[in-house]
Design a protein around this motif. Structure first.
Motif, PDB file in Angstrom:
ATOM      1  N   VAL A  92       0.874  -1.173   0.000  1.00  0.00           N
ATOM      2  CA  VAL A  92       0.000   0.000   0.000  1.00  0.00           C
ATOM      3  C   VAL A  92       0.911   1.223   0.000  1.00  0.00           C
ATOM      4  CG1 VAL A  92      -1.756   1.303   1.230  1.00  0.00           C
ATOM      5  CG2 VAL A  92      -1.843  -1.205   1.217  1.00  0.00           C
ATOM      6  N   TYR A  93       0.685   2.114  -0.941  1.00  0.00           N
ATOM      7  CA  TYR A  93       1.519   3.301  -1.083  1.00  0.00           C
ATOM      8  C   TYR A  93       0.784   4.514  -0.513  1.00  0.00           C
ATOM      9  CZ  TYR A  93       4.919   0.867  -3.927  1.00  0.00           C
ATOM     10  OH  TYR A  93       5.902   0.010  -4.350  1.00  0.00           O
ATOM     11  N   TYR A  94       1.500   5.277   0.285  1.00  0.00           N
ATOM     12  CA  TYR A  94       0.960   6.458   0.932  1.00  0.00           C
ATOM     13  C   TYR A  94       1.755   7.687   0.516  1.00  0.00           C
ATOM     14  CZ  TYR A  94      -0.974   3.010   4.189  1.00  0.00           C
ATOM     15  OH  TYR A  94      -1.635   1.937   4.751  1.00  0.00           O
ATOM     16  N   CYS A  95       1.051   8.800   0.350  1.00  0.00           N
ATOM     17  CA  CYS A  95       1.751  10.061   0.194  1.00  0.00           C
ATOM     18  C   CYS A  95       1.583  10.859   1.488  1.00  0.00           C
ATOM     19  CB  CYS A  95       1.238  10.852  -1.007  1.00  0.00           C
ATOM     20  SG  CYS A  95      -0.516  11.280  -0.978  1.00  0.00           S
ATOM     21  N   ALA A  96       2.546  11.704   1.747  1.00  0.00           N
ATOM     22  CA  ALA A  96       2.545  12.507   2.963  1.00  0.00           C
ATOM     23  C   ALA A  96       3.107  13.883   2.650  1.00  0.00           C
ATOM     24  CB  ALA A  96       3.373  11.826   4.048  1.00  0.00           C
ATOM     25  N   ALA A  97       2.630  14.884   3.371  1.00  0.00           N
ATOM     26  CA  ALA A  97       3.055  16.265   3.156  1.00  0.00           C
ATOM     27  C   ALA A  97       3.642  16.839   4.432  1.00  0.00           C
ATOM     28  CB  ALA A  97       1.862  17.107   2.709  1.00  0.00           C
ATOM     29  N   GLY A  98       4.733  17.544   4.279  1.00  0.00           N
ATOM     30  CA  GLY A  98       5.371  18.217   5.402  1.00  0.00           C
ATOM     31  C   GLY A  98       5.667  19.666   5.034  1.00  0.00           C
ATOM     32  N   TYR A  99       5.394  20.595   5.969  1.00  0.00           N
ATOM     33  CA  TYR A  99       5.562  22.018   5.672  1.00  0.00           C
ATOM     34  C   TYR A  99       7.052  22.379   5.740  1.00  0.00           C
ATOM     35  CZ  TYR A  99       4.742  27.037   5.615  1.00  0.00           C
ATOM     36  OH  TYR A  99       4.740  28.364   5.274  1.00  0.00           O
ATOM     37  N   TYR A 100       7.671  22.498   4.564  1.00  0.00           N
ATOM     38  CA  TYR A 100       9.081  22.878   4.462  1.00  0.00           C
ATOM     39  C   TYR A 100       9.220  23.820   3.290  1.00  0.00           C
ATOM     40  CZ  TYR A 100       9.962  19.122   7.729  1.00  0.00           C
ATOM     41  OH  TYR A 100       9.951  18.320   8.835  1.00  0.00           O
ATOM     42  N   GLU A 115       8.658  13.594  10.116  1.00  0.00           N
ATOM     43  CA  GLU A 115       8.812  14.937   9.573  1.00  0.00           C
ATOM     44  C   GLU A 115       7.603  15.376   8.736  1.00  0.00           C
ATOM     45  OE1 GLU A 115      12.807  14.069   7.738  1.00  0.00           O
ATOM     46  OE2 GLU A 115      13.313  15.963   8.740  1.00  0.00           O
ATOM     47  N   PHE A 116       6.664  14.483   8.530  1.00  0.00           N
ATOM     48  CA  PHE A 116       5.510  14.784   7.702  1.00  0.00           C
ATOM     49  C   PHE A 116       4.269  15.040   8.551  1.00  0.00           C
ATOM     50  CE2 PHE A 116       7.267  14.162   3.529  1.00  0.00           C
ATOM     51  CZ  PHE A 116       8.396  13.408   3.782  1.00  0.00           C
ATOM     52  N   ASP A 117       3.466  16.010   8.116  1.00  0.00           N
ATOM     53  CA  ASP A 117       2.317  16.467   8.903  1.00  0.00           C
ATOM     54  C   ASP A 117       1.006  15.795   8.508  1.00  0.00           C
ATOM     55  OD1 ASP A 117       3.906  19.529   8.228  1.00  0.00           O
ATOM     56  OD2 ASP A 117       3.973  18.508  10.170  1.00  0.00           O
ATOM     57  N   PHE A 118       0.806  15.571   7.215  1.00  0.00           N
ATOM     58  CA  PHE A 118      -0.461  15.010   6.735  1.00  0.00           C
ATOM     59  C   PHE A 118      -0.174  13.760   5.913  1.00  0.00           C
ATOM     60  CE2 PHE A 118      -2.347  18.705   8.241  1.00  0.00           C
ATOM     61  CZ  PHE A 118      -1.745  19.838   7.712  1.00  0.00           C
ATOM     62  N   TRP A 119      -1.086  12.791   6.040  1.00  0.00           N
ATOM     63  CA  TRP A 119      -0.933  11.532   5.327  1.00  0.00           C
ATOM     64  C   TRP A 119      -2.201  11.222   4.549  1.00  0.00           C
ATOM     65  CZ3 TRP A 119       3.389   8.250   5.547  1.00  0.00           C
ATOM     66  CH2 TRP A 119       4.403   8.697   6.400  1.00  0.00           C
ATOM     67  N   GLY A 120      -2.010  10.651   3.351  1.00  0.00           N
ATOM     68  CA  GLY A 120      -3.139  10.179   2.572  1.00  0.00           C
ATOM     69  C   GLY A 120      -3.562   8.793   3.032  1.00  0.00           C
ATOM     70  N   GLN A 121      -4.610   8.281   2.440  1.00  0.00           N
ATOM     71  CA  GLN A 121      -5.194   7.016   2.890  1.00  0.00           C
ATOM     72  C   GLN A 121      -4.545   5.789   2.261  1.00  0.00           C
ATOM     73  OE1 GLN A 121      -6.162   8.497   0.294  1.00  0.00           O
ATOM     74  NE2 GLN A 121      -6.883   6.928  -1.131  1.00  0.00           N
ATOM     75  N   GLY A 122      -3.764   5.937   1.252  1.00  0.00           N
ATOM     76  CA  GLY A 122      -3.072   4.801   0.660  1.00  0.00           C
ATOM     77  C   GLY A 122      -3.758   4.240  -0.562  1.00  0.00           C
ATOM     78  N   THR A 123      -2.951   3.718  -1.484  1.00  0.00           N
ATOM     79  CA  THR A 123      -3.459   3.051  -2.671  1.00  0.00           C
ATOM     80  C   THR A 123      -2.655   1.764  -2.860  1.00  0.00           C
ATOM     81  OG1 THR A 123      -3.970   3.320  -5.035  1.00  0.00           O
ATOM     82  CG2 THR A 123      -1.939   4.367  -4.242  1.00  0.00           C
ATOM     83  N   LEU A 124      -3.338   0.688  -3.171  1.00  0.00           N
ATOM     84  CA  LEU A 124      -2.704  -0.624  -3.217  1.00  0.00           C
ATOM     85  C   LEU A 124      -2.086  -0.886  -4.580  1.00  0.00           C
ATOM     86  CD1 LEU A 124      -2.127  -3.426  -1.982  1.00  0.00           C
ATOM     87  CD2 LEU A 124      -4.408  -4.123  -2.771  1.00  0.00           C
TER      88      LEU A 124
END
Length: 129
Positions: A92-100, A115-124
């Protein structure tokens, strides 16, 4: 505030997929993005990362030369092009965002999960041999 990952699916070994990560509720302009994955029964691991402006892409050794990360801030979207996929890429692949936010001197690229603030739900992504 939401990250939506998509583009996963079933592919044969050697095939390609492109994952997308779309942000809603906030602008990605000042956020570095990371892609992570979690295989069945395993912990989550990093895959690739990119700065808020799209510079300094970074890849973990396991995907170097096969995956490419990019972003289109006008579309509030980050992509992960995955080529020459292998069965061990199944996860499962997740993307994440960090304020930099990039400064004139540097563009920091986070690589650690904390180091990341927000995470997506994932895609298989499933790669068959």
């Amino acid at each position: 505030v939401q990250l939506q990952a998509s583009g996963g699916g079933l592919v044969q070994a050697g095939g390609s997929l492109r994952l997308s990560c779309v942000a809603s509720g906030f602008a990605l302009d000042n956020y570095a993005i990371g892609w992570f994955r979690q295989a069945p029964g395993e912990g989550r691991e990093g895959v690739s990362y990119i700065s808020s402006t799209g510079t300094n892409p970074y890849y973990e050794d396991s995907v170097k030369g096969r995956f490419a990360i990019s972003r289109d801030n006008a579309k509030n979207t980050v992509y992960l092009q995955m080529n020459d996929l292998k069965p061990e890429d199944t996860a499962v692949y997740y993307c994440a965002a960090g304020y930099y936010r990039c400064s004139v001197e540097m563009c920091y690229v986070p690589t650690k999960q904390y180091e990341f603030d927000f995470w997506g739900q994932g895609t298989l992504v499933t790669v068959s041999s």
